[in-house]
Scaffold this motif. Structure first.
Motif, short mmCIF file in Angstrom:
data_model
loop_
_atom_site.label_atom_id
_atom_site.label_comp_id
_atom_site.label_asym_id
_atom_site.label_seq_id
_atom_site.Cartn_x
_atom_site.Cartn_y
_atom_site.Cartn_z
N CYS B 83 54.77 48.51 50.22
CA CYS B 83 53.65 47.85 50.88
C CYS B 83 52.72 47.31 49.81
CB CYS B 83 52.88 48.83 51.76
SG CYS B 83 53.83 49.51 53.13
N ASP B 84 52.42 46.04 49.88
CA ASP B 84 51.61 45.42 48.84
C ASP B 84 50.32 44.89 49.44
OD1 ASP B 84 50.96 44.63 46.31
OD2 ASP B 84 52.20 42.83 46.32
N ALA B 85 49.22 45.30 48.85
CA ALA B 85 47.90 44.90 49.35
C ALA B 85 47.42 43.63 48.64
CB ALA B 85 46.91 46.03 49.13
N SER B 86 46.21 43.25 48.97
CA SER B 86 45.51 42.19 48.24
C SER B 86 44.10 42.74 48.04
CB SER B 86 45.51 40.89 49.04
OG SER B 86 44.87 39.86 48.30
N ALA B 87 44.01 43.66 47.09
CA ALA B 87 42.80 44.48 46.97
C ALA B 87 41.77 43.93 46.00
CB ALA B 87 43.17 45.91 46.56
N PHE B 88 42.11 42.83 45.34
CA PHE B 88 41.13 42.13 44.50
C PHE B 88 40.62 40.96 45.32
CE2 PHE B 88 43.83 44.44 41.60
CZ PHE B 88 42.99 44.87 40.58
N LEU B 89 39.43 41.09 45.85
CA LEU B 89 38.96 40.07 46.81
C LEU B 89 38.77 38.72 46.14
CD1 LEU B 89 36.57 42.06 49.15
CD2 LEU B 89 39.07 41.83 49.19
N ASN B 90 38.51 38.73 44.83
CA ASN B 90 38.39 37.45 44.13
C ASN B 90 39.68 36.64 44.27
OD1 ASN B 90 36.86 35.72 42.19
ND2 ASN B 90 38.66 36.12 40.91
N HIS B 91 40.82 37.33 44.13
CA HIS B 91 42.12 36.65 44.30
C HIS B 91 42.27 36.15 45.74
CE1 HIS B 91 46.41 35.79 44.03
NE2 HIS B 91 46.60 36.53 45.10
N GLY B 92 41.94 37.01 46.69
CA GLY B 92 42.09 36.62 48.09
C GLY B 92 41.26 35.40 48.44
N ARG B 93 40.04 35.37 47.94
CA ARG B 93 39.17 34.23 48.26
C ARG B 93 39.71 32.93 47.65
NH1 ARG B 93 34.93 38.08 46.96
NH2 ARG B 93 34.15 38.95 48.92
N VAL B 265 46.09 41.25 40.20
CA VAL B 265 44.89 41.65 39.47
C VAL B 265 44.06 40.40 39.20
CG1 VAL B 265 44.03 42.74 37.37
CG2 VAL B 265 46.12 43.60 38.45
N SER B 266 42.78 40.46 39.51
CA SER B 266 41.95 39.27 39.45
C SER B 266 40.50 39.66 39.21
CB SER B 266 42.07 38.50 40.78
OG SER B 266 41.29 37.34 40.77
N ASN B 267 39.85 38.99 38.29
CA ASN B 267 38.45 39.29 37.96
C ASN B 267 37.56 38.11 38.30
OD1 ASN B 267 39.11 41.19 34.87
ND2 ASN B 267 39.41 41.72 37.03
N VAL B 268 36.33 38.44 38.69
CA VAL B 268 35.38 37.39 39.02
C VAL B 268 35.09 36.54 37.78
CG1 VAL B 268 33.02 36.94 39.77
CG2 VAL B 268 34.41 38.68 40.95
N SER B 269 34.97 37.18 36.63
CA SER B 269 34.70 36.44 35.40
C SER B 269 35.89 35.57 35.05
CB SER B 269 34.43 37.40 34.24
OG SER B 269 34.54 36.72 33.01
#
Lengths: 330, 330
Positions: B83-93, B265-269
């Motif tokens: 099961c794979d999430a999308s837990a970095f909301l920056n990526h999702g947005r 994995v995704s960072n806002v910066s």
């Protein structure tokens, strides 16, 4: 040939060959400990299992015992992949209205299919633990196939050759969770708890010409708390299992033991009734402006059986009760 | 403790304990033939495996050999649930903008997660066969956890106790297929071919305080054809693995060996770059009105490695080449 899995305390259970009339069975775990092993070694093992099946049907198998469906796990209690389609477009169209979701792109030309959880299938008489009646507990009567390995890009015409066994199943669904998960675009996860299976998986020849065009041409009789609910016929699938297997294998290879489901059996003719509550509810909305049938309550029972033209039940019977899952550690 | 799986001609491979510095390894298949067995018997087997690990790190393990990542399958070459999430909301947005899909309901309070195919994971140096460059071939660098069994309804605070091992993975994606599958509501299937894993799965203690709050606080360095592409840090997960495991277990129990992924994995910066091409492309659209980076071509290579503060690579390296899958039977 019919195959079942008896509970033996292990996650994969004990493989049994079952007679055509579901009266007797033989433990074949010395040959293949479980069905996953049998599917993975099918070319070598199927002929030996078939010999035992033939002897059992002739009443001369060594070690034959009375077959007890209550001892059954799912034929495959767990496997490495479970993909469930929605191949009866009548069901899909009604569910769009039920969930008030946007039309599915290319709905008539490309199958829709979700990846399901394959790690914890339920047996035909197992209780069905669910956390909350408010989640909209519903059944979905379906047929499915268990395949051998399938190469990436296998076309529909070749994909049917990979079918090893046919199954009858209940794709338990939680309707209150479905729309949110559909709108997320990530598809069903919480909305699809463990799936249940009828006691025996069968080779396609067991159905005679009721298996043709990659479809199971049998009525699936569904009863809810002892009341007839529907008996739609599996022959009305808009995509056959060949198309469904090829769809699943378009960008990946499928490993032996993959289960592919038809989606809820559904007929255009209303005389057949439905194989899930959500479908009946949307028909009630169409007819009366509101749903009149509530979803399931804890304690409710559902029975499903496919019936052959001679009255036989080729897959046996699913008969389960929904129960409250309780709190972990309590 | 670090564990790897060597290819041995069997689908589940051969279990190896690997030294902390990834220099040496011991075949432990006499103790547990494969990682799936080890996870299923973890309480009994982990202490014995840990002893071997300790001896190996002290340079006194019997049967130690040079560790060769090229011999590795995925640590779990196949399992019963992924099961794979999308837990970095920056990526999702960013992906919402990339795919032009509707906003996900409850995006900030309920994790999104899709059910993936667990039957055919790829090893760290395996070629990645895909059918067509036109499908928008992309990588997604992620972290994940392998859990023991989890009861239905386990809360996030307890769910972390089920974590047995941490993994680093590449969730291969076909971007041309994603939007249609998202709009179908059934979620990703063809858009998610086989997932790849770094050579070693590690117990959480291997990361020291870089494993905290249910997150892997390490930079994930991504290179595409030898060029640095991004190095986002896993600590920025908006939902920790405790929340993700609990989400998966809300309406079902999870069997031992279930893998839960973080999503890209995704960072806002922006300084961190990206761990997938689609994210860079949408940033290019924001900045320049159009994407400037094409997706991958056959022959392209991707390298991924998480780096600890001392420079070590706790999971080893994923280094793969995308190849044309070819036609079945041709």
């Amino acid at each position: 040939m019919k195959l079942a899995t008896y509970r033996n305390g292990r996650p994969d259970g004990c493989l049994m060959v079952v007679s055509r009339d579901l009266a007797s069975a033989v433990d074949v775990s010395a040959l293949a400990p479980d069905l996953l092993h049998a599917i993975q070694g099918w070319e070598r093992l199927a002929p030996q299992l078939q010999q035992i099946s033939d002897a059992l049907n002739e009443g001369c198998a060594t070690g034959a015992i009375v077959f007890e469906p209550a001892r059954c796990m799912a034929p495959l209690p767990r496997t490495f992949q479970w993909c469930d389609a929605s191949a009866f477009l009548n069901h899909g169209r009604l569910m769009e209205r039920a969930f008030n979701t946007a039309p599915i792109p290319d709905f008539e030309s490309v199958p829709v299919m979700y990846q399901g959880a394959a790690d914890d299938f339920l047996g035909p008489h197992d209780a069905v633990p669910l956390p909350d009646e408010a989640l909209g507990i519903d059944f979905e009567g379906e047929f499915g196939v268990i395949v051998g390995s399938v190469a990436m890009g296998t076309p529909p015409s070749r994909a049917l050759e990979a079918v090893r066994l046919l199954v009858q199943l209940n794709d338990w669904s939680l309707r209150a969770l479905g729309p949110r998960e559909m709108k997320s675009g990530f598809g069903f996860l919480q909305a699809k708890p463990s799936t249940s299976f009828a006691p025996v998986a069968i080779t396609p020849d067991e159905l005679g010409d009721a298996w043709r065009d990659g479809r199971v041409h049998l009525d699936l009789e569904v009863e809810w708390n002892g009341q007839a609910f529907g008996h739609p016929n599996g022959g009305e699938m808009n995509f056959g299992f060949g198309e469904l297997i090829a769809h699943a294998a378009r960008t990946r290879r499928l490993s032996a033991g993959t289960v592919i489901g038809s989606g809820t059996v559904s007929n255009v003719s209303r005389d057949a009734g439905s194989a899930c509550i959500a479908e009946r509810r949307v028909i009630e909305i169409i007819d009366h402006g509101e749903p009149r049938t509530a979803f399931m309550r804890f304690g409710d029972r559902v029975r499903m059986r496919a019936r052959a033209s001679g009255g036989e039940l080729p897959f046996g019977i699913i008969e389960q009760q929904v129960v409250c899952a309780g709190v972990p550690g309590a």
